[in-house]
Each structure stands twice: as C-alpha cells, then as structure tokens.
Design a protein around this motif. Structure first.
Motif, PDB file in Angstrom:
ATOM      1  N   PHE A 166       2.107   3.236  -2.291  1.00  0.00           N
ATOM      2  CA  PHE A 166       1.230   4.159  -2.884  1.00  0.00           C
ATOM      3  C   PHE A 166       0.252   5.326  -2.450  1.00  0.00           C
ATOM      4  O   PHE A 166       0.408   6.458  -2.162  1.00  0.00           O
ATOM      5  N   TYR A 167      -0.393   4.712  -1.432  1.00  0.00           N
ATOM      6  CA  TYR A 167      -1.436   5.249  -0.570  1.00  0.00           C
ATOM      7  C   TYR A 167      -0.821   6.317   0.683  1.00  0.00           C
ATOM      8  O   TYR A 167      -1.186   6.934   0.911  1.00  0.00           O
ATOM      9  N   VAL A 168       0.015   5.179   1.318  1.00  0.00           N
ATOM     10  CA  VAL A 168       0.708   5.536   2.456  1.00  0.00           C
ATOM     11  C   VAL A 168       1.519   6.743   2.072  1.00  0.00           C
ATOM     12  O   VAL A 168       1.561   7.963   2.745  1.00  0.00           O
ATOM     13  N   TRP A 169       2.539   6.750   1.215  1.00  0.00           N
ATOM     14  CA  TRP A 169       3.597   7.715   1.038  1.00  0.00           C
ATOM     15  C   TRP A 169       2.850   8.753  -0.005  1.00  0.00           C
ATOM     16  O   TRP A 169       3.219  10.020   0.286  1.00  0.00           O
ATOM     17  N   GLY A 170       1.708   8.531  -0.788  1.00  0.00           N
ATOM     18  CA  GLY A 170       0.965   9.575  -1.348  1.00  0.00           C
ATOM     19  C   GLY A 170       0.282  10.328  -0.289  1.00  0.00           C
ATOM     20  O   GLY A 170       0.523  11.724  -0.596  1.00  0.00           O
ATOM     21  N   ALA A 171      -0.247   9.911   0.799  1.00  0.00           N
ATOM     22  CA  ALA A 171      -0.830  10.804   1.804  1.00  0.00           C
ATOM     23  C   ALA A 171       0.249  11.771   2.530  1.00  0.00           C
ATOM     24  O   ALA A 171       0.187  12.787   2.641  1.00  0.00           O
ATOM     25  N   TYR A 230       0.792  -1.321  -0.158  1.00  0.00           N
ATOM     26  CA  TYR A 230       0.006  -0.068   0.119  1.00  0.00           C
ATOM     27  C   TYR A 230       0.926   1.238  -0.173  1.00  0.00           C
ATOM     28  O   TYR A 230       0.634   2.372   0.466  1.00  0.00           O
TER      29      TYR A 230
END
Lengths: 49, 241
Positions: A10-15, A8
C-alpha cells in the motif's frame, strides 16, 4: 518481484501511484492548455480578429 | 552564431519546440530504467526492508523541488534586473513543475513515514521547511495569477522568489541544525555516499529522469506562456491603437 512489497505494498505502490498521477496530471494540464490556446486562436480567426 | 537572439521569446519559441523531444524521450527511457534498477536490481535494505524503495521517487522529487526553486529565483531575478521577458516567463513556467515535485516529495515522504516512523506527518524541521517551500511556490503562482499586467506580475513574483530562496539552505541543513526525526543526508558531494552502489545507481537514474522531464515540461509550458502573452499583447495593441 514481490508485488506485496513485503506487506508494505500500500505504501510503496501508493507513493508511485501518486507520482504517476502528479506527472500524468501535469502532462494532461499542458495538453488542455494547448487546446485552450488553439480554441482561442480559431475563435479569433472566425471573428476576423 | 548570435545566441542573444534567443533571448527574444519569438525567436526562442521555435528553438524550444525543436529541443523538447531531446529531453522528453530520454526522460521516459530513464524513468523506465530507474524503476527497473530500483525494483529488480537494487537489494532490499537490511533495516527498512522493501519499503525503502519509496526513496527512488521521494529523494529525486525533494531535490528537484529545491533545485527548481533556486532556478526559478535566478530566472525571476534576471527578468526583474534586466527587464528580460523570457527569463520572467521561464520563472513562471518553472514554478508549476517545482510546486508539483515539492508536493510529490511531501506525499511520498508521508507514505514512507507511516510504516517507518509510525506517523504520516510530524512538525519536524525538514518536513516543515519543505512545506514552507510548497507555500512559497503556491504564493508565487497565486501572486502572478492575481495581477493582470504581466510585467508587474513578474516583478512582484521576483521579489517573493528572491526572498523565499533563503528557505532552500534551511531545508538542506535542517537535519544538521536541528534534532529531527528525518534522517540525515546519505549522499554528499564531497563525501563518499553511505548507501549501496545499486541503490545509488537507481536513485541517480531517477534523478536524471526527473531532471530531463522537468526541462521538457518547463519548455512546453514556456511555449504556451509565450503564445498566450503574445496573443494578449497583439489584442492589447489593437484595442489601444
């Protein structure tokens, strides 16, 4: 630390990247505002206002 | 010591300059500590896995968005009721940081929602009311920017801020009043929190960091607003003399 964040990333680092951009953007905008005020002040001084 | 003298923008300006580092430096240290605890110390969630770590920025951002709106409304109201210029300037300064945190909470919520709910966005009561909060911030900023006379702009902004404050309890209680996709509160003032202590520690450290960061940037912006308005006032006085 698992850099892929269990698939995940993309979602964690994206946030967190977005958070960094929001905070960095705010600090940068304050820096630009400061420069704008200094520019106005120096322009007024040259004109002899 | 006469504290009332600091109600004057001219007197508050140097004081703000002195106290900003006392908030900015601890904020940076707490951000680093919060991220360390959040990513290296807090355990993986049994149900959501690693993706729950978005919570450490999402929840403080959402809380700050609501808290700053209430603070903005209080300062705007005081500025309007008592014709206190510094309070109105403070409300103007808070609005940008509050809007930034509200936007951040919506975006990080979307990043959390996609892997856990399967969608970036739903017109859920919590999310919709938070979006309305962002629109209220944008409305306040736009309204003030559209009026040249600062005093009129402050008064108009105060009306909008005070009317909009009703949205804050709606956001907070939305998960109880309506059947929502968004989860209920895991931390309450009177009840024991339902999350692991290490997760709670990371979140509270990040919240403290966001709080100190907000105070620092609001004070920096307030100093610039004071400078801009005082410059404009000086020019206006010269032109009309």
């Amino acid at each position: 630390m698992d850099w892929s964040q269990g698939g995940y990333g993309f979602y964690v680092w994206g946030a967190y990247l977005f958070a960094l951009l929001a905070i960095g953007g705010e600090v940068l905008s304050l820096h630009r505002r400061k420069r704008s005020i200094e520019h106005t002040k120096s322009a007024s001084a040259v004109k002899g206002d | 010591m006469n504290l009332y003298k600091y109600a004057s923008p001219v007197n508050f300006y140097p004081l703000a300059g002195k106290i900003i580092p006392w908030f900015a430096i601890p904020a940076a240290l707490l951000f680093a500590a919060g991220l360390y605890v959040g990513f290296f110390v807090a355990p993986t969630d049994a149900q959501q896995g690693v993706v729950y770590r978005i919570m450490f920025i999402h929840v403080p951002a959402a809380w700050m968005g609501m808290f700053l709106y209430v603070m903005m409304a209080i300062y705007a109201g005081i500025g309007w009721a008592f014709n206190a210029r510094l309070s109105s300037m403070m409300a103007t300064s808070i609005s940008v940081t509050g809007a930034s945190f509200t936007f951040l909470s919506l975006v990080t919520g979307a990043f959390w929602g996609k892997p856990t709910w399967g969608t970036w966005w739903v017109w859920d009561a919590r999310m919709t009311s938070t979006l309305i909060l962002l629109f209220l911030y944008i409305g306040f900023i736009s309204l003030q920017a559209s009026i040249d006379d600062h005093r009129r702009a402050d008064r108009a902004g105060a009306v909008l801020a005070l009317v909009g404050v009703i949205n804050v309890p709606i956001i907070y209680y939305s998960v109880q009043w309506w059947n929502t996709l968004h989860q209920g509160a895991t931390i309450r003032i009177l009840n024991k929190p339902t999350i692991a202590p290490k997760m709670l520690a990371a979140m509270l450290i990040m919240l403290a960091a966001c709080w100190l960061y907000s105070i620092a940037v609001v004070l920096v912006r307030l100093r610039y607003i004071i400078l801009e308005r005082e410059q404009n006032a000086a020019r206006f006085a010269e032109v009309t003399a």
